[in-house]
Design a protein around this motif. Structure first.
Motif, PDB file in Angstrom:
ATOM      1  N   CYS A  98       0.822  -1.220   0.000  1.00 17.62           N
ATOM      2  CA  CYS A  98       0.000   0.000   0.000  1.00 17.62           C
ATOM      3  C   CYS A  98       0.853   1.266   0.000  1.00 17.62           C
ATOM      4  O   CYS A  98       0.589   2.212  -0.753  1.00 17.62           O
ATOM      5  CB  CYS A  98      -0.925   0.013   1.214  1.00 17.62           C
ATOM      6  SG  CYS A  98      -2.382  -1.016   1.042  1.00 17.62           S
ATOM      7  N   ALA A  99       1.876   1.300   0.843  1.00 20.49           N
ATOM      8  CA  ALA A  99       2.689   2.504   0.972  1.00 20.49           C
ATOM      9  C   ALA A  99       3.355   2.859  -0.349  1.00 20.49           C
ATOM     10  O   ALA A  99       3.499   4.045  -0.688  1.00 20.49           O
ATOM     11  CB  ALA A  99       3.729   2.315   2.064  1.00 20.49           C
ATOM     12  N   THR A 100       3.762   1.864  -1.117  1.00 21.46           N
ATOM     13  CA  THR A 100       4.400   2.113  -2.408  1.00 21.46           C
ATOM     14  C   THR A 100       3.375   2.577  -3.438  1.00 21.46           C
ATOM     15  O   THR A 100       3.609   3.528  -4.189  1.00 21.46           O
ATOM     16  CB  THR A 100       5.110   0.848  -2.903  1.00 21.46           C
ATOM     17  OG1 THR A 100       6.085   0.442  -1.942  1.00 21.46           O
ATOM     18  CG2 THR A 100       5.784   1.109  -4.242  1.00 21.46           C
ATOM     19  N   VAL A 101       2.209   1.931  -3.454  1.00 19.42           N
ATOM     20  CA  VAL A 101       1.187   2.240  -4.449  1.00 19.42           C
ATOM     21  C   VAL A 101       0.628   3.643  -4.243  1.00 19.42           C
ATOM     22  O   VAL A 101       0.336   4.353  -5.216  1.00 19.42           O
ATOM     23  CB  VAL A 101       0.065   1.185  -4.410  1.00 19.42           C
ATOM     24  CG1 VAL A 101      -1.121   1.617  -5.271  1.00 19.42           C
ATOM     25  CG2 VAL A 101       0.591  -0.163  -4.883  1.00 19.42           C
ATOM     26  N   ILE A 102       0.474   4.070  -2.991  1.00 19.24           N
ATOM     27  CA  ILE A 102      -0.130   5.376  -2.708  1.00 19.24           C
ATOM     28  C   ILE A 102       0.634   6.504  -3.398  1.00 19.24           C
ATOM     29  O   ILE A 102       0.038   7.455  -3.899  1.00 19.24           O
ATOM     30  CB  ILE A 102      -0.187   5.616  -1.180  1.00 19.24           C
ATOM     31  CG1 ILE A 102      -1.277   4.753  -0.549  1.00 19.24           C
ATOM     32  CG2 ILE A 102      -0.453   7.096  -0.865  1.00 19.24           C
ATOM     33  CD1 ILE A 102      -1.340   4.837   0.959  1.00 19.24           C
ATOM     34  N   THR A 103       1.944   6.388  -3.463  1.00 18.83           N
ATOM     35  CA  THR A 103       2.746   7.454  -4.081  1.00 18.83           C
ATOM     36  C   THR A 103       2.774   7.351  -5.605  1.00 18.83           C
ATOM     37  O   THR A 103       3.277   8.266  -6.276  1.00 18.83           O
ATOM     38  CB  THR A 103       4.192   7.411  -3.547  1.00 18.83           C
ATOM     39  OG1 THR A 103       4.761   6.126  -3.829  1.00 18.83           O
ATOM     40  CG2 THR A 103       4.208   7.665  -2.051  1.00 18.83           C
TER      41      THR A 103
END
Length: 521
Positions: free
Chosen positions: A357-362
């Motif tokens: 999630c943390a990677t996709v959000i950016t």
């Protein structure tokens, strides 16, 4: 892809960019609140419009603030555009069609919508103190003012009512302090200055009558669609504190007036709070607790609250925990605070093993969002990377002419457009002050009357020498004229008086001579 009892949000994507499955928000959980976050320009307004259209189509009334004017297009039928049809094809949305929705425009200033007002009394001391950024001693004085108004039968409707009450409190601070506690004239003066600032910022337009009735934002149209109330907030945003306080007041009114309904099949009303961070900026603890209480308990009134903001950190954790339906658009992670926001957003989702999630959000594109909604038994669904569906209404604002046409056929036309100024604290206090002044003048006149009578008989109050007006002097001159009688003596009377004086003089001389003669012998 349209299902009964659900709002179609979009379609999720696999890691290879192929379409996975449609994503829905179940109307049964529409009152469990929600959160739409993302950086500027990532598609939050379109997501808000999609959700508002879905609720309206299901017969649920909606209230939303229009910060930039773009949301007003929901009142007009959508127009075929390449990026809209392309998005519909990408997600396999074969049922996509354009539509328009019933809208009531509202505006605190009465320029782009019907006037919306409340009274000082309905706002209450807590929110009024927040609006004026009052200190703790000032907030105490405001609470005392409301107490005096309640006990004295003084309706507080607009700013001039409250200002008049403060004047009364300042003039009678010593006496009122004995009954209600310390009322500092300095605090009263500070509150009066804050009222002046509010008036210059346009808050005077917000306070007054007719006050907004909650039922007028909970209407349905003839075709069964829920009315969408759009608050024109582009000018209102020039005073963010007034904007946030107004929306919080509206939430509080809904909480206090609506009956308990438990968990209905669909919400009674859905409330979108755009730029939600303004509600919590520098908010005192008691206000944050109030928001948390309202959000937690208003669900049982059938009201869903959806916060729209740029950063999930803008919402306190105690409130964030109450938000079950979430759409997270792209966030940037350039600063430590932004990196923390990304981690916070990622940790609040039910993890998907297919991606981080943390990677996709950016890396989300415009119109993409990580979506998780409540499903069976109220549990959050696994987060999915979702392409948000195109809206059916117009993307972009309506023209001024279109807005006027919509307002002219509004169901509340003529209800709120004219001010009503009935008798309230301002008039009542003015009448009491006049009555007291008249009584004091009458008392003073009674005290001065005996002194004026004494001056009349003394003979010193001559015309032109003080001690009375010309009428009094003339009266005293006439009185002296009547007692002297010189102008009214006849010749006979004068002769008789002369004879009498001569006889008296001769008799007196004879007596004196007799007495002296006897002494000489």
């Amino acid at each position: 892809m349209i299902e009964e009892g659900k709002i179609f949000i979009g379609a999720s994507r696999n890691p290879d960019d192929s379409i996975n499955k449609p994503e829905y928000l179940d109307l049964k959980f529409g009152n469990r609140h929600g959160l739409v976050t993302g950086a500027t320009g990532t598609g939050k307004t379109v997501t808000l419009q999609v959700l508002a259209e879905g609720f309206s189509r299901a017969g649920v009334p909606v209230f939303a603030a229009d910060i930039k004017g773009d949301l007003s297009g929901i009142a007009a039928k959508g127009e075929p555009k390449d990026f809209l049809t392309k998005r519909a094809e990408q997600i396999g949305f074969a049922d996509y069609e354009f539509d328009q929705f019933p809208v009531i425009f509202w505006d605190l200033f009465g320029e782009k919508g019907h006037r919306v007002r409340t009274t000082i009394a309905e706002m209450g001391p807590l929110l009024l103190a927040r609006l004026m950024d009052a200190s703790e001693p000032q907030e105490g004085v405001i609470n005392i003012a409301f107490k005096i108004a309640d006990q004295g039968g003084l309706p507080l409707l607009d700013l001039k009512d409250f200002s008049s009450l403060l004047n009364y409190m300042g003039e009678n601070a010593s006496q009122l302090s004995n009954q209600y506690g310390l009322i500092s004239k300095a605090s009263v003066g500070s509150i009066q200055r804050a009222l002046l600032v509010l008036e210059q910022q346009g808050a005077e337009h917000f306070f007054g009558e007719p006050a907004l009735k909650i039922t007028d934002i909970m209407r349905t149209s003839n075709n069964g669609y829920g009315q969408i109330s759009v608050l024109a907030a582009d000018k209102l945003m020039m005073n963010p504190r007034l904007y946030a306080t107004f929306l919080l007041w509206l939430l509080s009114e809904l909480f206090e007036e609506l009956p308990e309904v438990g968990d209905p099949e669909k919400p009674k009303l859905v409330f979108f709070f755009d730029e939600a961070h303004l509600l919590f900026n520098d908010a005192p603890k008691v206000l944050t607790e109030r928001v948390e209480q309202v959000v937690r308990l208003i669900r049982s009134k059938g009201v869903g609250v959806y916060f729209v903001t740029q950063n999930p950190l803008d919402v306190p954790e105690t409130v964030l925990a109450q938000l079950g339906n979430r759409a997270q658009h792209a966030l940037r992670a350039y600063s430590p605070r932004e990196q923390k926001a990304v981690r916070t957003a990622a940790d609040t989702f039910r993890a998907n093993p297919a991606f981080d999630c943390a990677t996709v959000i950016t890396n989300l594109g415009t119109g993409e969002a990580l979506v998780s909604t409540l499903e069976a038994k109220g549990a959050p669904s696994i987060v999915e990377r979702t392409l948000v569906r195109p809206p059916s209404g117009r993307v972009g604002p309506v023209t001024d002419a279109e807005r006027r046409q919509i307002m002219d056929r509004s169901p509340v036309l003529g209800v709120y457009d004219e001010d009503v100024d009935r008798e309230s604290a301002f008039e009542l206090l003015a009448a009491r002050a006049k009555k007291a002044a008249d009584a004091e003048a009458a008392k003073r006149a009674q005290e001065e009357a005996p002194q004026q009578q004494g001056n009349t008989t003394s003979g010193w109050n001559l015309p032109g020498f003080g001690g009375g007006n010309d009428d009094d002097n003339q009266g005293r001159g006439q009185s002296r004229g009547r007692t002297s009688g010189y102008q009214r003596e006849t010749v006979v009377e004068a002769a008789m008086k002369s004879v009498a004086r001569t006889v008296a003089t001769q008799v007196g001389r004879a007596l004196v001579r007799g007495i002296l003669g006897s002494l000489k012998r």
